[in-house]
Design a protein around this motif. Structure first.
Motif, mmCIF file in Angstrom:
data_model
loop_
_atom_site.group_PDB
_atom_site.id
_atom_site.type_symbol
_atom_site.label_atom_id
_atom_site.label_comp_id
_atom_site.label_asym_id
_atom_site.label_seq_id
_atom_site.Cartn_x
_atom_site.Cartn_y
_atom_site.Cartn_z
ATOM 1 N N LEU A 107 -9.741 157.470 8.492
ATOM 2 C CA LEU A 107 -9.751 157.650 9.938
ATOM 3 C C LEU A 107 -8.336 157.811 10.489
ATOM 4 O O LEU A 107 -8.094 158.610 11.400
ATOM 5 N N LYS A 108 -7.402 157.038 9.926
ATOM 6 C CA LYS A 108 -6.013 157.141 10.397
ATOM 7 C C LYS A 108 -5.414 158.497 10.030
ATOM 8 O O LYS A 108 -4.660 159.091 10.814
ATOM 9 N N LEU A 109 -5.727 158.999 8.837
ATOM 10 C CA LEU A 109 -5.259 160.329 8.453
ATOM 11 C C LEU A 109 -5.885 161.401 9.342
ATOM 12 O O LEU A 109 -5.204 162.338 9.783
ATOM 13 N N ASP A 110 -7.175 161.257 9.601
ATOM 14 C CA ASP A 110 -7.870 162.232 10.465
ATOM 15 C C ASP A 110 -7.269 162.256 11.865
ATOM 16 O O ASP A 110 -7.169 163.315 12.496
ATOM 17 N N GLU A 111 -6.863 161.083 12.346
ATOM 18 C CA GLU A 111 -6.235 161.005 13.663
ATOM 19 C C GLU A 111 -4.919 161.775 13.676
ATOM 20 O O GLU A 111 -4.614 162.492 14.634
ATOM 21 N N ARG A 112 -4.151 161.628 12.592
ATOM 22 C CA ARG A 112 -2.895 162.381 12.499
ATOM 23 C C ARG A 112 -3.158 163.891 12.495
ATOM 24 O O ARG A 112 -2.425 164.668 13.104
ATOM 25 N N LEU A 113 -4.190 164.299 11.780
ATOM 26 C CA LEU A 113 -4.527 165.724 11.735
ATOM 27 C C LEU A 113 -4.927 166.242 13.109
ATOM 28 O O LEU A 113 -4.529 167.337 13.515
ATOM 29 N N LEU A 136 -18.355 152.459 -4.863
ATOM 30 C CA LEU A 136 -16.971 152.503 -5.343
ATOM 31 C C LEU A 136 -16.702 153.753 -6.152
ATOM 32 O O LEU A 136 -15.617 154.334 -6.092
ATOM 33 N N LYS A 137 -17.702 154.181 -6.919
ATOM 34 C CA LYS A 137 -17.520 155.388 -7.725
ATOM 35 C C LYS A 137 -17.416 156.620 -6.846
ATOM 36 O O LYS A 137 -16.675 157.556 -7.153
ATOM 37 N N ASN A 138 -18.168 156.638 -5.772
ATOM 38 C CA ASN A 138 -18.212 157.816 -4.903
ATOM 39 C C ASN A 138 -17.085 157.833 -3.867
ATOM 40 O O ASN A 138 -16.742 158.878 -3.336
ATOM 41 N N LYS A 139 -16.526 156.653 -3.560
ATOM 42 C CA LYS A 139 -15.504 156.571 -2.517
ATOM 43 C C LYS A 139 -14.330 155.739 -3.031
ATOM 44 O O LYS A 139 -14.396 154.514 -3.049
ATOM 45 N N ILE A 140 -13.303 156.418 -3.471
ATOM 46 C CA ILE A 140 -12.139 155.689 -3.984
ATOM 47 C C ILE A 140 -11.045 155.553 -2.933
ATOM 48 O O ILE A 140 -9.954 155.084 -3.224
ATOM 49 N N PHE A 141 -11.327 155.982 -1.702
ATOM 50 C CA PHE A 141 -10.372 155.872 -0.602
ATOM 51 C C PHE A 141 -11.098 155.273 0.599
ATOM 52 O O PHE A 141 -12.115 155.804 1.038
ATOM 53 N N PRO A 142 -10.611 154.161 1.164
ATOM 54 C CA PRO A 142 -11.325 153.475 2.257
ATOM 55 C C PRO A 142 -11.486 154.349 3.493
ATOM 56 O O PRO A 142 -10.569 155.090 3.881
ATOM 57 N N SER A 143 -12.618 154.249 4.131
ATOM 58 C CA SER A 143 -12.902 155.037 5.331
ATOM 59 C C SER A 143 -11.960 154.677 6.474
ATOM 60 O O SER A 143 -11.630 155.520 7.312
ATOM 61 N N THR A 144 -11.502 153.405 6.516
ATOM 62 C CA THR A 144 -10.590 152.990 7.586
ATOM 63 C C THR A 144 -9.260 153.729 7.489
ATOM 64 O O THR A 144 -8.648 154.073 8.504
ATOM 65 N N LEU A 145 -8.820 153.985 6.253
ATOM 66 C CA LEU A 145 -7.565 154.716 6.072
ATOM 67 C C LEU A 145 -7.763 156.208 6.331
ATOM 68 O O LEU A 145 -6.872 156.878 6.865
#
Length: 390
Positions: free
Chosen positions: A23-29, A12-21
Motif C-alpha cells: 500500500l505504501k509503494l502504491d501510494e508513492r506511485l 505465505l507461499k502466494n504472498k511473500i510481500f506484506p500488503s501493508t508495505l
C-alpha cells in the motif's frame, strides 16, 4: 514442533510481500513520488553530483593514495572488524591526527558516512533530561539521529534566530543540557547559516552547537578552517561531497571523542573503513590545499550561473543561494520529473527533488555546480530551462 496451518502456509507461499508495505509503494506511485535506481549516464553534462571540485575523477588522488598506503606495512585490503576489535590500524589513527591538525581542532573521529556520523552523534548525546532544538530544514540524518535519542526536541523555523532565542529563553531552566543543530549550507535550498551569529546565541544561553558542514567545505570555503575559531561542541564533515570519496568525520573535544567511542552505536557496531578508503580521503585532503584554481573556478561558475539565470528571468524560481547548490522550485512531482527528463534529452543531468523529501508544493530541480562545468554548459542548460518553464 509447531505445525503451520495449511491455509496460512498457502497464503505465505502466494504472498511473500506484506500488503501493508505494498500500500505504501502504491501510494508513492499514485502521487508521483516513487523512486527508482538509475545508472548515471556519463554522456550527460553533470549538474547533479556532489563532486563539486571534480575530485572523484582526479588521477592525482589515486597516486597520492597509493603512495600513502605504501608508507605503511602489513595493511590488509579490508578492515577485518570494528575499530574497537580488529579494525583499528596506524593509518586511520594517523589520518585522524592529521585531520585534527588540518582543521585546527582538538580531536577527529572518522565514521563510514555522513549519515552514520549524524545518527551516531545525535542519538548518543541526547539524554532524557536534555532538549534538542534544530533548524526546520535539517537533513534526514539529523532528524533520524534526534528520533533515536532520548532527548525531547523542537524545530525552529528555518534560520529564524529570533525564534531560536525565544525557545532557548523559554526552556533554559527546564532542561539540564540544550543542543542546537543546524547546517552550514543546506542540502536542498543551498542557502547558508551565519555560523558566527548562531554560535554567539548558543554561548549566550549556554547551549551546545552541532554544525553539519557537509556541503560547505570546498564550496563556500576552501577548507572551512575558520570555524575552528568558534566555540562549537561538534562539527560533522563528510568526504562524499567536495572530496569525491566516502566517509565522514566528527570534530570536537577529546572528551567528545572518548564519548563517541563508548556510546555512538554507528561507530561501535560497524566494520571500520578500509585502508584504501582512508588513504583516498587523506589524499583528497592533501590535494585540497593546492586546489585554489578549482575552488576559484567553482566560485566563478556560481556567480555566472546566477548572472545567466537573471538574464533568462529565472531568478524568481531559484531560492537565493551563493553556494554550489542552486534550486529551482517548480512544484508537483510529475511536473518536475517531466522537466528533468526533457533536460536529460537535451544532454543535461539535472535531478528532480520530490516530496516528501521537500514539502508538498516545493518540488524542485536541484542544480549542483562544479569547477569543471563550462560557461557554455551553464548558459545552455539555463536557456533550455527557461523555454521549458514558459
Amino acid at each position: 514442533m509447531t505445525k503451520i496451518p495449511k491455509k496460512t502456509n498457502q497464503i505465505l507461499k502466494n504472498k511473500i510481500f506484506p500488503s501493508t508495505l505494498k500500500l505504501k509503494l502504491d501510494e508513492r506511485l499514485s502521487n508521483g513520488s516513487f523512486r527508482e535506481l538509475t545508472i548515471k549516464n556519463a554522456d550527460l553534462v553533470d549538474f547533479s553530483s556532489n563532486d563539486y571540485l571534480g575530485f572523484a575523477s582526479n588521477e592525482n588522488i589515486e597516486k597520492l593514495a597509493t603512495s600513502k598506503i605504501n608508507d605503511y606495512k602489513d595493511l590488509k585490503f579490508g578492515a577485518t572488524g570494528s575499530r574497537l576489535l580488529s579494525g583499528n590500524f596506524p593509518l586511520i589513527e594517523d589520518f585522524e591526527n592529521y585531520l585534527a591538525d588540518f582543521y585546527q581542532v582538538e580531536s577527529a573521529t572518522t565514521l563510514n558516512s555522513g549519515y552514520d556520523a549524524n545518527l551516531g552523534l545525535i542519538s548518543a548525546i541526547g539524554q532524557r533530561q536534555d532538549l534538542i532544538l534544530y533548524d526546520a530544514l535539517c537533513h534526514a540524518s539529523i532528524r533520524d539521529g534526534i528520533g533515536l535519542s532520548k532527548a525531547k526536541s523542537f524545530k525552529f523555523p528555518h534560520k529564524d534566530f529570533e525564534n531560536l532565542k525565544a525557545k532557548l529563553a523559554k526552556f533554559q531552566s527546564e532542561f539540564k543540557t540544550i543542543y542546537v543543530i543546524t547546517e552550514q549550507v543546506f542540502s536542498m535550498d543551498g542557502d547558508q547559516t551565519d555560523v558566527k551569529e548562531i554560535t554567539e546565541i548558543c554561548n549566550d544561553f549556554g547551549a551546545y552547537l552541532i554544525l553539519d558542514e557537509a556541503h560547505a567545505v570546498g564550496t563556500i570555503s576552501q577548507t572551512n578552517v575558520e570555524n575552528s575559531n568558534y566555540n562549537i561542541f561538534a562539527r560533522v564533515l563528510t568526504f562524499g561531497k567536495s572530496f569525491g570519496a566516502h566517509g565522514a568525520v566528527i570534530f570536537g573535544s577529546s572528551e567528545l571523542k572518548d564519548y563517541l567511542i563508548n556510546f555512538a552505536k554507528s561507530f561501535i557496531y560497524t566494520t571500520a573503513p578500509s585502508s584504501r578508503n582512508i588513504a583516498h580521503n587523506w589524499a583528497a585532503h592533501l590535494l585540497l590545499k593546492d586546489s585554489i584554481d578549482e575552488f576559484e573556478q567553482l566560485q566563478f561558475n556560481i556567480a555566472y550561473f546566477k548572472e545567466i539565470s537573471s538574464k533568462f528571468n529565472l531568478e524568481n524560481c531559484f531560492i537565493e543561494s551563493y553556494s554550489a547548490i542552486q534550486s529551482c522550485v517548480i512544484g508537483g512531482n510529475n511536473q518536475v520529473k517531466n522537466i528533468s527528463k526533457q533536460l536529460e534529452m537535451k544532454g543535461f543531468d539535472v535531478r528532480p527533488i520530490l516530496s516528501p523529501t521537500v514539502p508538498n508544493g516545493e518540488e524542485r530541480l536541484r542544480f549542483c555546480l562544479h569547477s569543471f562545468n563550462t560557461k557554455n554548459e551553464i548558459y545552455s542548460v539555463l536557456e533550455n530551462l527557461s523555454k521549458l518553464l514558459l
